[in-house]
Write a protein that holds these residues in place. Structure first.
Motif, PDB file in Angstrom:
ATOM      1  N   HIS A 189       0.800  -1.248  -0.147  1.00  0.00           N
ATOM      2  CA  HIS A 189      -0.078   0.114  -0.118  1.00  0.00           C
ATOM      3  C   HIS A 189       0.692   0.727   0.098  1.00  0.00           C
ATOM      4  O   HIS A 189       0.357   2.157   0.407  1.00  0.00           O
ATOM      5  CB  HIS A 189      -0.854  -0.187   1.506  1.00  0.00           C
ATOM      6  CG  HIS A 189      -1.960  -1.300   1.095  1.00  0.00           C
ATOM      7  ND1 HIS A 189      -1.401  -2.387   1.941  1.00  0.00           N
ATOM      8  CD2 HIS A 189      -3.259  -1.429   0.612  1.00  0.00           C
ATOM      9  CE1 HIS A 189      -2.638  -3.053   1.336  1.00  0.00           C
ATOM     10  NE2 HIS A 189      -3.645  -2.232   1.358  1.00  0.00           N
ATOM     11  N   VAL A 190       2.100   0.545  -0.728  1.00  0.00           N
ATOM     12  CA  VAL A 190       2.734   2.221  -0.419  1.00  0.00           C
ATOM     13  C   VAL A 190       2.497   3.673  -1.024  1.00  0.00           C
ATOM     14  O   VAL A 190       2.836   4.356  -0.165  1.00  0.00           O
ATOM     15  CB  VAL A 190       4.114   1.869  -1.024  1.00  0.00           C
ATOM     16  CG1 VAL A 190       4.802   1.621  -2.382  1.00  0.00           C
ATOM     17  CG2 VAL A 190       5.459   3.038  -0.273  1.00  0.00           C
ATOM     18  N   ASP A 191       2.035   3.693  -1.806  1.00  0.00           N
ATOM     19  CA  ASP A 191       1.151   4.342  -2.782  1.00  0.00           C
ATOM     20  C   ASP A 191       0.013   5.641  -1.913  1.00  0.00           C
ATOM     21  O   ASP A 191       0.427   7.221  -2.165  1.00  0.00           O
ATOM     22  CB  ASP A 191       0.707   3.924  -4.266  1.00  0.00           C
ATOM     23  CG  ASP A 191       1.823   4.065  -5.033  1.00  0.00           C
ATOM     24  OD1 ASP A 191       2.967   4.104  -5.010  1.00  0.00           O
ATOM     25  OD2 ASP A 191       1.704   3.092  -6.174  1.00  0.00           O
ATOM     26  N   LYS A 198       6.538   6.644   5.111  1.00  0.00           N
ATOM     27  CA  LYS A 198       7.332   5.579   4.345  1.00  0.00           C
ATOM     28  C   LYS A 198       8.368   6.398   5.000  1.00  0.00           C
ATOM     29  O   LYS A 198       9.586   5.321   4.572  1.00  0.00           O
ATOM     30  CB  LYS A 198       7.280   6.857   2.852  1.00  0.00           C
ATOM     31  CG  LYS A 198       5.852   6.370   2.161  1.00  0.00           C
ATOM     32  CD  LYS A 198       5.695   7.493   0.995  1.00  0.00           C
ATOM     33  CE  LYS A 198       4.377   6.878  -0.033  1.00  0.00           C
ATOM     34  NZ  LYS A 198       4.569   8.313  -1.188  1.00  0.00           N
ATOM     35  N   ARG A 199       8.814   6.986   5.351  1.00  0.00           N
ATOM     36  CA  ARG A 199      10.236   7.019   6.537  1.00  0.00           C
ATOM     37  C   ARG A 199      10.357   5.694   7.831  1.00  0.00           C
ATOM     38  O   ARG A 199      11.305   5.806   7.545  1.00  0.00           O
ATOM     39  CB  ARG A 199       9.956   8.312   7.131  1.00  0.00           C
ATOM     40  CG  ARG A 199      11.450   8.691   7.561  1.00  0.00           C
ATOM     41  CD  ARG A 199      11.325   9.893   8.307  1.00  0.00           C
ATOM     42  NE  ARG A 199      10.344  10.638   9.358  1.00  0.00           N
ATOM     43  CZ  ARG A 199      10.481   9.954  10.676  1.00  0.00           C
ATOM     44  NH1 ARG A 199      11.179   9.467  10.839  1.00  0.00           N
ATOM     45  NH2 ARG A 199       9.235  10.299  11.477  1.00  0.00           N
ATOM     46  N   ARG A 200       9.153   5.786   8.123  1.00  0.00           N
ATOM     47  CA  ARG A 200       9.592   4.456   9.478  1.00  0.00           C
ATOM     48  C   ARG A 200       9.033   3.465   8.574  1.00  0.00           C
ATOM     49  O   ARG A 200       9.384   2.500   9.269  1.00  0.00           O
ATOM     50  CB  ARG A 200       8.353   4.788  10.144  1.00  0.00           C
ATOM     51  CG  ARG A 200       8.189   5.959  11.137  1.00  0.00           C
ATOM     52  CD  ARG A 200       7.403   6.456  11.726  1.00  0.00           C
ATOM     53  NE  ARG A 200       7.504   7.201  13.040  1.00  0.00           N
ATOM     54  CZ  ARG A 200       6.516   7.880  13.302  1.00  0.00           C
ATOM     55  NH1 ARG A 200       5.349   7.728  12.886  1.00  0.00           N
ATOM     56  NH2 ARG A 200       6.944   8.492  14.384  1.00  0.00           N
ATOM     57  N   LEU A 201       8.970   3.108   7.212  1.00  0.00           N
ATOM     58  CA  LEU A 201       8.724   1.634   6.995  1.00  0.00           C
ATOM     59  C   LEU A 201       9.716   0.317   7.066  1.00  0.00           C
ATOM     60  O   LEU A 201       9.487  -0.331   7.172  1.00  0.00           O
ATOM     61  CB  LEU A 201       8.658   1.482   5.230  1.00  0.00           C
ATOM     62  CG  LEU A 201       7.968   0.610   4.291  1.00  0.00           C
ATOM     63  CD1 LEU A 201       6.895  -0.360   4.855  1.00  0.00           C
ATOM     64  CD2 LEU A 201       7.364   0.836   2.914  1.00  0.00           C
ATOM     65  N   ARG A 202      10.606   1.460   6.604  1.00  0.00           N
ATOM     66  CA  ARG A 202      11.682   0.144   6.926  1.00  0.00           C
ATOM     67  C   ARG A 202      12.415   0.265   8.653  1.00  0.00           C
ATOM     68  O   ARG A 202      12.981  -0.666   8.879  1.00  0.00           O
ATOM     69  CB  ARG A 202      12.982  -0.051   5.946  1.00  0.00           C
ATOM     70  CG  ARG A 202      12.496   0.112   4.594  1.00  0.00           C
ATOM     71  CD  ARG A 202      12.871  -1.374   4.243  1.00  0.00           C
ATOM     72  NE  ARG A 202      12.120  -1.671   3.135  1.00  0.00           N
ATOM     73  CZ  ARG A 202      12.018  -3.318   2.553  1.00  0.00           C
ATOM     74  NH1 ARG A 202      12.896  -3.779   3.370  1.00  0.00           N
ATOM     75  NH2 ARG A 202      11.706  -3.620   1.643  1.00  0.00           N
ATOM     76  N   THR A 203      12.259   1.085   8.940  1.00  0.00           N
ATOM     77  CA  THR A 203      12.923   1.627  10.436  1.00  0.00           C
ATOM     78  C   THR A 203      12.501   1.257  11.491  1.00  0.00           C
ATOM     79  O   THR A 203      12.543   0.264  12.169  1.00  0.00           O
ATOM     80  CB  THR A 203      13.456   3.218   9.902  1.00  0.00           C
ATOM     81  OG1 THR A 203      12.590   3.552   9.852  1.00  0.00           O
ATOM     82  CG2 THR A 203      14.322   3.235   9.253  1.00  0.00           C
ATOM     83  N   ASN A 204      11.027   1.197  11.069  1.00  0.00           N
ATOM     84  CA  ASN A 204      10.187   1.422  13.139  1.00  0.00           C
ATOM     85  C   ASN A 204       8.865   0.789  12.536  1.00  0.00           C
ATOM     86  O   ASN A 204       7.679   1.722  12.708  1.00  0.00           O
ATOM     87  CB  ASN A 204      10.591   1.881  13.704  1.00  0.00           C
ATOM     88  CG  ASN A 204       9.438   1.777  14.666  1.00  0.00           C
ATOM     89  OD1 ASN A 204       9.300   0.836  15.578  1.00  0.00           O
ATOM     90  ND2 ASN A 204      10.184   2.758  15.972  1.00  0.00           N
TER      91      ASN A 204
END
Length: 277
Positions: A189-191, A198-204
């Motif tokens: 659902h990234v769009d 989006k900033r937190r998607l890979r980090t937290n």
């Protein structure tokens, strides 16, 4: 040339004599409250090595990423930070001084903590926390004890009504599986995600569940829930906590989307009391 009038740093407030009785009343009530549970006072420095908070709180949390007052000591080049909370320093002191050598300890602290936030009502850059820690205890009993303690404090202070929501984040391996599936789900659902998500998607990615953006509510509602990943031990712990709270007469709601505590920590003592009177 007229010199600039000096004032307090924005977000760091003076305690004036007119307000002092309210603070003294609060501090006396808190001291009696924690002592009644056998808690012992511990005072840790306001300055700690920055690494302590990065390791203890998490490098990709909002506190470490954006809110800490950190600087390099000009005398020796050490990276230091004004404490943003009490837990990391309390654990450091416990390990350094071997506090649990003779058995578990209940300790408490009270004092100023610092966050470099945008100042607003109830969210100051220097504010005050009361902190209780149980060192060396295991099982749901101590979790229930702390919640019951807090419920009693609200009654002592005349604060209410208060709604209690609880959740269980499980063990490290359970969180890791949940995290991986969250990333996969949100990537699909990234769009539709906002820039913060989006900033937190890979980090937290857990913090995306905590979003205040109403446009993401539908996506978050269908995201994988941590409760589906809990193993036998974690389930037993969480169910034990719920039984103990029910026996103590503390009402609660299980919120599977809850990923952190409410920001009670960032209210000033004076506002806690005066808003309740």
């Amino acid at each position: 040339m007229t010199s600039k009038k000096l004032a307090a740093v924005r977000g760091m407030n003076d305690l004036l004599p007119a307000d002092a009785p309210v603070w003294e009343w609060f501090e006396a009530r808190v001291t009696d409250w924690v002592r009644s549970y056998g808690c012992q006072l511990i005072r840790t420095p306001m300055l700690e090595h920055t690494e302590l908070f990065v390791r203890g709180i998490g490098e990709v949390t909002d506190i470490v990423e954006k809110e800490m007052y950190s600087f390099e000591d000009r005398l020796n080049g050490e990276n230091l930070t004004l404490r943003p909370e009490f837990t990391a320093g309390t654990v450091r002191a416990s390990v350094e001084h071997n506090l649990t050598y003779e058995g578990p300890k209940r300790v408490w602290s009270m004092g100023p903590v610092f966050r470099h936030e945008r100042p607003q009502r109830g969210r100051y850059r220097q504010f005050h926390q009361v902190n209780v820690e149980a060192l060396g205890f295991a099982g749901p009993d101590i979790d229930a004890e702390h919640i019951v303690m807090l419920a009693r404090l609200w009654k002592i202070l005349g604060i209410g009504p208060v709604r209690l929501e609880i959740n269980c984040l499980g063990q490290a391996d359970e969180r890791a599986r949940h995290r991986a599936d969250l990333i996969t789900y949100f990537e699909s659902h990234v769009d539709a995600l906002d820039e913060d998500a989006k900033r937190r998607l890979r980090t937290n990615p857990l913090r995306i569940l905590d979003t205040k953006n109403p446009a993401l509510a539908g996506i978050v509602a269908k995201a994988p829930q941590i409760t589906a990943y809990l193993g036998e031990s974690s389930r037993a712990h969480f169910e034990g906590l719920q039984r103990l709270l029910a026996l103590a007469g503390v009402a609660f709601t299980v919120n599977a989307r809850l990923v952190r505590g409410l920001d009670y920590y960032n209210l000033t003592v004076f506002e806690w009391i005066t808003d309740a009177l």
